[in-house]
Scaffold this motif. Structure first.
Motif, PDB file in Angstrom:
ATOM      1  N   GLN A  20       0.871  -1.176   0.000  1.00 18.64           N
ATOM      2  CA  GLN A  20       0.000   0.000   0.000  1.00 18.64           C
ATOM      3  C   GLN A  20       0.910   1.228   0.000  1.00 18.64           C
ATOM      4  N   ILE A  21       0.782   2.065  -1.023  1.00 13.96           N
ATOM      5  CA  ILE A  21       1.659   3.224  -1.173  1.00 13.96           C
ATOM      6  C   ILE A  21       0.803   4.487  -1.223  1.00 13.96           C
ATOM      7  N   THR A  22       1.209   5.489  -0.463  1.00 18.88           N
ATOM      8  CA  THR A  22       0.532   6.783  -0.478  1.00 18.88           C
ATOM      9  C   THR A  22       1.581   7.865  -0.696  1.00 18.88           C
ATOM     10  N   VAL A  23       1.282   8.760  -1.627  1.00 18.50           N
ATOM     11  CA  VAL A  23       2.168   9.890  -1.892  1.00 18.50           C
ATOM     12  C   VAL A  23       1.408  11.152  -1.504  1.00 18.50           C
ATOM     13  N   ASP A  24       1.799  11.746  -0.386  1.00 18.00           N
ATOM     14  CA  ASP A  24       1.242  13.030   0.036  1.00 18.00           C
ATOM     15  C   ASP A  24       2.140  14.117  -0.536  1.00 18.00           C
ATOM     16  N   TYR A  25       1.529  15.157  -1.108  1.00 12.73           N
ATOM     17  CA  TYR A  25       2.336  16.200  -1.721  1.00 12.73           C
ATOM     18  C   TYR A  25       1.614  17.540  -1.642  1.00 12.73           C
ATOM     19  N   SER A  26       2.390  18.607  -1.643  1.00 12.64           N
ATOM     20  CA  SER A  26       1.824  19.957  -1.663  1.00 12.64           C
ATOM     21  C   SER A  26       1.027  20.134  -2.943  1.00 12.64           C
ATOM     22  N   ALA A  27      -0.167  20.688  -2.798  1.00 13.04           N
ATOM     23  CA  ALA A  27      -1.065  20.833  -3.948  1.00 13.04           C
ATOM     24  C   ALA A  27      -0.435  21.639  -5.079  1.00 13.04           C
ATOM     25  N   GLN A  28       0.439  22.584  -4.757  1.00 16.49           N
ATOM     26  CA  GLN A  28       1.046  23.370  -5.818  1.00 16.49           C
ATOM     27  C   GLN A  28       1.997  22.545  -6.686  1.00 16.49           C
ATOM     28  N   LEU A  29       2.274  21.303  -6.287  1.00 15.21           N
ATOM     29  CA  LEU A  29       3.110  20.412  -7.094  1.00 15.21           C
ATOM     30  C   LEU A  29       2.284  19.542  -8.042  1.00 15.21           C
ATOM     31  N   LYS A  30       0.999  19.781  -8.132  1.00 17.08           N
ATOM     32  CA  LYS A  30       0.143  18.929  -8.957  1.00 17.08           C
ATOM     33  C   LYS A  30       0.739  18.690 -10.337  1.00 17.08           C
ATOM     34  N   HIS A  31       1.343  19.695 -10.903  1.00 22.46           N
ATOM     35  CA  HIS A  31       1.958  19.531 -12.212  1.00 22.46           C
ATOM     36  C   HIS A  31       3.474  19.415 -12.107  1.00 22.46           C
ATOM     37  N   HIS A  51       7.713  26.792   0.089  1.00 22.20           N
ATOM     38  CA  HIS A  51       8.081  25.401   0.303  1.00 22.20           C
ATOM     39  C   HIS A  51       7.099  24.461  -0.379  1.00 22.20           C
ATOM     40  N   ALA A  52       7.588  23.291  -0.715  1.00 25.98           N
ATOM     41  CA  ALA A  52       6.736  22.222  -1.231  1.00 25.98           C
ATOM     42  C   ALA A  52       7.167  20.926  -0.552  1.00 25.98           C
ATOM     43  N   LEU A  53       6.195  20.084  -0.238  1.00 28.67           N
ATOM     44  CA  LEU A  53       6.464  18.843   0.477  1.00 28.67           C
ATOM     45  C   LEU A  53       6.037  17.637  -0.348  1.00 28.67           C
ATOM     46  N   VAL A  54       6.817  16.578  -0.245  1.00 33.42           N
ATOM     47  CA  VAL A  54       6.432  15.267  -0.780  1.00 33.42           C
ATOM     48  C   VAL A  54       6.820  14.248   0.282  1.00 33.42           C
ATOM     49  N   HIS A  55       5.866  13.399   0.664  1.00 32.10           N
ATOM     50  CA  HIS A  55       6.167  12.299   1.581  1.00 32.10           C
ATOM     51  C   HIS A  55       5.561  11.027   1.005  1.00 32.10           C
ATOM     52  N   ASP A 104       8.459  24.964  -9.094  1.00 33.71           N
ATOM     53  CA  ASP A 104       8.547  26.207  -9.842  1.00 33.71           C
ATOM     54  C   ASP A 104       8.623  27.365  -8.859  1.00 33.71           C
ATOM     55  N   GLY A 105       9.099  28.487  -9.312  1.00 33.38           N
ATOM     56  CA  GLY A 105       9.121  29.672  -8.468  1.00 33.38           C
ATOM     57  C   GLY A 105      10.141  29.652  -7.351  1.00 33.38           C
ATOM     58  N   GLY A 106      11.174  28.827  -7.431  1.00 33.02           N
ATOM     59  CA  GLY A 106      12.226  28.827  -6.428  1.00 33.02           C
ATOM     60  C   GLY A 106      11.829  28.261  -5.078  1.00 33.02           C
ATOM     61  N   ARG A 107      10.790  27.435  -5.033  1.00 32.85           N
ATOM     62  CA  ARG A 107      10.384  26.809  -3.761  1.00 32.85           C
ATOM     63  C   ARG A 107      11.452  25.820  -3.289  1.00 32.85           C
ATOM     64  N   THR A 108      11.562  25.700  -1.987  1.00 35.09           N
ATOM     65  CA  THR A 108      12.399  24.662  -1.397  1.00 35.09           C
ATOM     66  C   THR A 108      11.567  23.382  -1.344  1.00 35.09           C
ATOM     67  N   LEU A 109      12.108  22.305  -1.886  1.00 39.10           N
ATOM     68  CA  LEU A 109      11.410  21.028  -1.913  1.00 39.10           C
ATOM     69  C   LEU A 109      11.878  20.170  -0.747  1.00 39.10           C
ATOM     70  N   HIS A 110      10.943  19.752   0.087  1.00 34.93           N
ATOM     71  CA  HIS A 110      11.220  18.871   1.230  1.00 34.93           C
ATOM     72  C   HIS A 110      10.661  17.497   0.878  1.00 34.93           C
ATOM     73  N   VAL A 111      11.523  16.488   0.810  1.00 36.52           N
ATOM     74  CA  VAL A 111      11.095  15.150   0.410  1.00 36.52           C
ATOM     75  C   VAL A 111      11.466  14.169   1.513  1.00 36.52           C
ATOM     76  N   SER A 112      10.516  13.288   1.825  1.00 33.36           N
ATOM     77  CA  SER A 112      10.784  12.232   2.798  1.00 33.36           C
ATOM     78  C   SER A 112      10.068  10.959   2.355  1.00 33.36           C
ATOM     79  N   ALA A 113      10.523   9.853   2.888  1.00 34.74           N
ATOM     80  CA  ALA A 113       9.910   8.562   2.568  1.00 34.74           C
ATOM     81  C   ALA A 113      10.023   7.666   3.786  1.00 34.74           C
ATOM     82  N   GLU A 114       9.104   6.729   3.844  1.00 28.52           N
ATOM     83  CA  GLU A 114       9.058   5.810   4.989  1.00 28.52           C
ATOM     84  C   GLU A 114       8.555   4.459   4.496  1.00 28.52           C
ATOM     85  N   VAL A 115       9.237   3.411   4.926  1.00 30.03           N
ATOM     86  CA  VAL A 115       8.784   2.049   4.654  1.00 30.03           C
ATOM     87  C   VAL A 115       8.476   1.420   5.996  1.00 30.03           C
TER      88      VAL A 115
END
Length: 121
Positions: A3-14, A62-66, A98-109
């Protein structure tokens, strides 16, 4: 399973190179290769998150992806760590801000709870 879930900042939709299927395909291939999962068992859902806060800074900066990956028990800690690192690299290759946002990425198994059950009709 998995089961995989990718949570991300909505502004990263594209921001996923405009190609969600390619990211999911690469993600599933990676999970199969590293964690010995089955391809038909890989299920991923993408969840955009509108409200993101990082410290006291505005979310526009900022933009987040987990990425959460839940597997049946039995993988070694080394396998789970290897998978986590590979997922971080996949996000690095697929996500553009886009727009020079800092991207914060994390992952967990993690392992699924013994109560996990499923059915397919």
């Amino acid at each position: 399973m998995p089961q995989i879930t990718v949570d991300y900042s909505a502004q990263l939709k594209h921001g996923f190179d405009h190609d969600w299927p390619a990211f999911a395909r690469d993600l599933h291939t990676t999970v199969v290769e590293i964690a010995a999962a089955t391809l038909p068992g890989c299920k991923t859902r993408f969840r955009p998150t509108d409200d993101v806060f990082v410290g006291h800074e505005q979310e526009e900066d900022h933009a987040l992806v987990h990425v959460h990956i839940a597997l049946l028990p039995g993988r070694t800690e080394e396998t789970k760590a290897r998978l986590t690192e590979a997922v971080l690299e996949l996000v690095r290759r697929h996500v553009r801000t886009d727009g020079g946002r800092t991207l914060h990425v994390s992952a967990e198994v993690r392992e699924l709870d013994p109560s996990y059950r499923k059915f397919v009709e």
